[in-house]
Design an enzyme around this catalytic site. Structure first.
Site, PDB file in Angstrom:
ATOM      1  N   PRO A 231     -10.397  25.012  64.372  1.00 22.95           N
ATOM      2  CA  PRO A 231      -9.607  25.819  63.271  1.00 22.95           C
ATOM      3  C   PRO A 231     -10.448  25.679  62.009  1.00 22.95           C
ATOM      4  O   PRO A 231     -10.800  24.380  61.491  1.00 22.95           O
ATOM      5  CB  PRO A 231      -8.243  24.803  63.187  1.00 22.95           C
ATOM      6  CG  PRO A 231      -8.629  23.437  63.993  1.00 22.95           C
ATOM      7  CD  PRO A 231     -10.059  23.712  64.607  1.00 22.95           C
ATOM      8  N   GLY A 232     -10.051  26.859  61.266  1.00 22.06           N
ATOM      9  CA  GLY A 232     -10.684  26.733  59.904  1.00 22.06           C
ATOM     10  C   GLY A 232      -9.458  26.766  58.862  1.00 22.06           C
ATOM     11  O   GLY A 232      -8.908  25.957  58.319  1.00 22.06           O
TER      12      GLY A 232
ATOM     13  N   ARG B 297      -9.626  38.325  49.275  1.00 23.77           N
ATOM     14  CA  ARG B 297      -8.945  38.479  50.736  1.00 23.77           C
ATOM     15  C   ARG B 297      -7.879  39.563  50.643  1.00 23.77           C
ATOM     16  O   ARG B 297      -7.560  40.358  51.409  1.00 23.77           O
ATOM     17  CB  ARG B 297      -8.271  37.090  51.079  1.00 23.77           C
ATOM     18  CG  ARG B 297      -9.364  36.089  51.507  1.00 23.77           C
ATOM     19  CD  ARG B 297      -8.808  34.839  52.197  1.00 23.77           C
ATOM     20  NE  ARG B 297      -8.303  35.114  53.469  1.00 23.77           N
ATOM     21  CZ  ARG B 297      -7.149  35.194  53.832  1.00 23.77           C
ATOM     22  NH1 ARG B 297      -6.308  35.193  53.123  1.00 23.77           N
ATOM     23  NH2 ARG B 297      -6.947  35.302  54.969  1.00 23.77           N
TER      24      ARG B 297
ATOM     25  N   CYS C 231     -14.266  45.687  37.150  1.00 27.66           N
ATOM     26  CA  CYS C 231     -14.230  47.095  37.150  1.00 27.66           C
ATOM     27  C   CYS C 231     -14.126  47.743  38.383  1.00 27.66           C
ATOM     28  O   CYS C 231     -15.346  48.083  38.771  1.00 27.66           O
ATOM     29  CB  CYS C 231     -15.428  47.464  36.264  1.00 27.66           C
ATOM     30  SG  CYS C 231     -15.253  47.208  34.428  1.00 27.66           S
TER      31      CYS C 231
HETATM   32  C1  LIG Z   1     -14.147  31.787  61.793  1.00 28.39           C
HETATM   33  C2  LIG Z   1     -14.142  31.069  63.016  1.00 28.39           C
HETATM   34  C3  LIG Z   1     -13.317  30.063  63.523  1.00 28.39           C
HETATM   35  C4  LIG Z   1     -12.205  29.685  62.418  1.00 28.39           C
HETATM   36  O1  LIG Z   1     -11.172  30.623  62.318  1.00 28.39           O
HETATM   37  P1  LIG Z   1      -9.671  30.269  61.495  1.00 28.39           P
HETATM   38  O2  LIG Z   1      -8.851  31.614  61.761  1.00 28.39           O
HETATM   39  O3  LIG Z   1     -10.184  30.134  60.017  1.00 28.39           O
HETATM   40  O4  LIG Z   1      -9.288  29.159  62.148  1.00 28.39           O
HETATM   41  C5  LIG Z   1     -13.315  29.350  64.696  1.00 28.39           C
HETATM   42  N1  LIG Z   1     -14.364  29.626  65.196  1.00 28.39           N
HETATM   43  C6  LIG Z   1     -15.490  30.694  65.314  1.00 28.39           C
HETATM   44  C7  LIG Z   1     -16.316  30.910  66.234  1.00 28.39           C
HETATM   45  C8  LIG Z   1     -15.137  31.322  64.015  1.00 28.39           C
HETATM   46  O5  LIG Z   1     -16.098  32.369  63.728  1.00 28.39           O
END
Ligand SMILES: *Cc1c(COP(=O)(O)O)cnc(C)c1O
Length: 417
Positions: free
Chosen positions: A269-270, A307, A337
């Site tokens: 997870p990110g 975003r 701009c």
């Molecule tokens: C971007 C990415 C993630 C993380 O995704 P999230 O939506 O931020 O949790 C995990 N694995 C891979 C391979 C990614 O490219």
């Protein structure tokens, strides 16, 4: 962000004071929220014997943030060799770093091999070239289960036309390559995108991966990627991680029993770990009333938070300078701009020039996607740790903008003449 005694706080520190001390615009991250989310995730999958969470660091790679995750026991998911280097610099053991690139050269993959990290390969051509060059290095392969997760076409990566992963239909071909080159496949991976609303859909993709896993006898781990959705507004849709953990945990344990070995369950997870930890604080430059709308124009734009423009993402906005002000409806816009609208028809307590507005969910993909467009500086980053705010990246200066430019003598002479 907590509201207490008429003031907004981030991790127990007064948010307005942070803006005053470090200047606006500024990204502020709360370490406690990152820790809470990490703990939540480990708890949700607590049924699984061997669980590993690899923080997908492309969301936010400040080395101080990487160190927080290392201290929590997290691994790292990286998508470039530069992210690998940052991870090593933050003290991660190479074995705890998974390198998951897409469409990179074999040279870059080789660089990652030399750094000792785990390799995840997402196309058969590279697998063949890689296998011929490094037959002794165990690898993970990224499969594409062709499950359409979520609704945002820009961040869904599991569908049939996606450039990511090796199609699940090509597994027989993969098995031939593996047999011919004597490769050791230590892991299988999938990542279906960034919008999991429905555990059911995710579990369907899991089934597909488990089904393929039966064909690979040397596995040590299965990586189910990420795509966990965090709420952007009160009552907004989010992945029910506890429910998913409960159901996936049972299914995974059942699979391990069939497979005959306790595999490691990985996630990467990110957003789930850092999105809610971040706030982007900006200062209002102008309040402009037109015939139809009231605009709050702030000292930032798509150069710092792309975003909303790129993904139509919703970032909740709060006027932290005037919490008791009478609510009015605003369009919050930037100074670039170019049309750079952060929010339309937002109900904010009355905005006055100079007021600080806070944008929520700015921990993931906010600073990381910032640019110098319009030749503006990228803002500072501040980390709130144990009730104290620390500068973890200074604001850029003119020297930073010019630092990589090479001025030609010839042109300089002409300019002088
Ligand atoms: C971007 C990415 C993630 C993380 O995704 P999230 O939506 O931020 O949790 C995990 N694995 C891979 C391979 C990614 O490219």
């Amino acid at each position: 962000m907590e509201f207490s005694q008429g003031r907004y706080q981030i991790g127990g520190v007064d948010a307005l004071q942070i803006a005053e001390r470090f200047g606006a615009p500024v990204y502020v991250y709360d370490a406690a929220t990152m820790k809470r989310q990490y703990a939540r995730m480990t708890k949700a999958f607590g049924k699984v014997k061997r669980l590993r969470i690899n923080y997908a660091c492309k969301a936010l790679t400040n080395v101080n943030v990487l160190r927080i995750f290392r201290e929590l026991g997290s691994g790292l998911d990286t998508v470039s060799v530069q992210e690998v280097e940052l991870g090593l610099l933050a003290g991660f053991d190479p074995h705890d770093i998974l390198y998951t690139p897409n469409c990179v050269s074999l040279e870059e993959v080789t660089e990652a091999v030399e750094k000792g990290v785990r390799i995840n390969i997402d196309n058969i051509e590279i697998l063949e070239q890689f296998g011929a060059k490094h037959p002794e290095v165990p690898v993970c392969i990224r499969l594409n289960p062709h499950i359409m997760a979520g609704g945002n076409s820009k961040i869904s990566v599991g569908h049939i036309d996606s450039k990511f992963g090796i199609s699940i239909h090509q597994v027989p071909h993969v098995l031939k390559v593996v047999a011919a080159l004597g490769l050791k496949i230590e892991g299988l991976h999938m990542h279906t995108g960034s919008d999991i609303y429905d555990a059911e859909v995710f579990l369907r993709a899991v089934e597909i991966l488990l089904n393929a896993a039966g064909d690979f006898p040397d596995l040590d781990y299965l990586d189910f990627g990420s795509g966990f959705k965090v709420p952007y507004k009160d009552g907004g849709i989010a992945t029910d991680i506890e429910d998913l953990g409960d159901r996936l945990g049972d299914r995974f344990n059942e699979f391990c029993a069939e497979y005959g070995r306790d595999l490691e369950l990985m996630f990467e997870p990110g957003k789930f770990l850092v999105s809610e930890a971040g706030f982007f604080l900006v200062r209002t430059n102008v309040v402009k009333t037109t015939t139809a709308s009231v605009f709050a124009g702030v000292d930032s734009g798509l150069n710092h938070l792309i975003r909303p423009m790129f993904y139509d993402a919703y970032h909740h906005i709060t006027n932290i300078s005037n919490p008791e002000g009478k609510p009015r409806i605003y369009n919050v816009v930037g100074y670039i701009c170019e049309t750079d609208t952060f929010g339309v028809n937002r109900r904010l307590s009355e905005v006055r020039e100079g007021d600080i507005l806070s944008m929520a969910n700015a921990g993931a993909y906010s600073f990381m996607m910032a640019s110098n467009y319009n030749s503006r500086f990228r803002p500072a980053e501040v980390l709130v740790l144990d009730g104290e705010a620390h500068l973890i990246r200074r604001r850029e200066t003119m020297e930073d903008l010019l630092g990589t430019q090479v001025q030609l003598d010839a042109l300089r002479r002409e300019a002088v003449v």
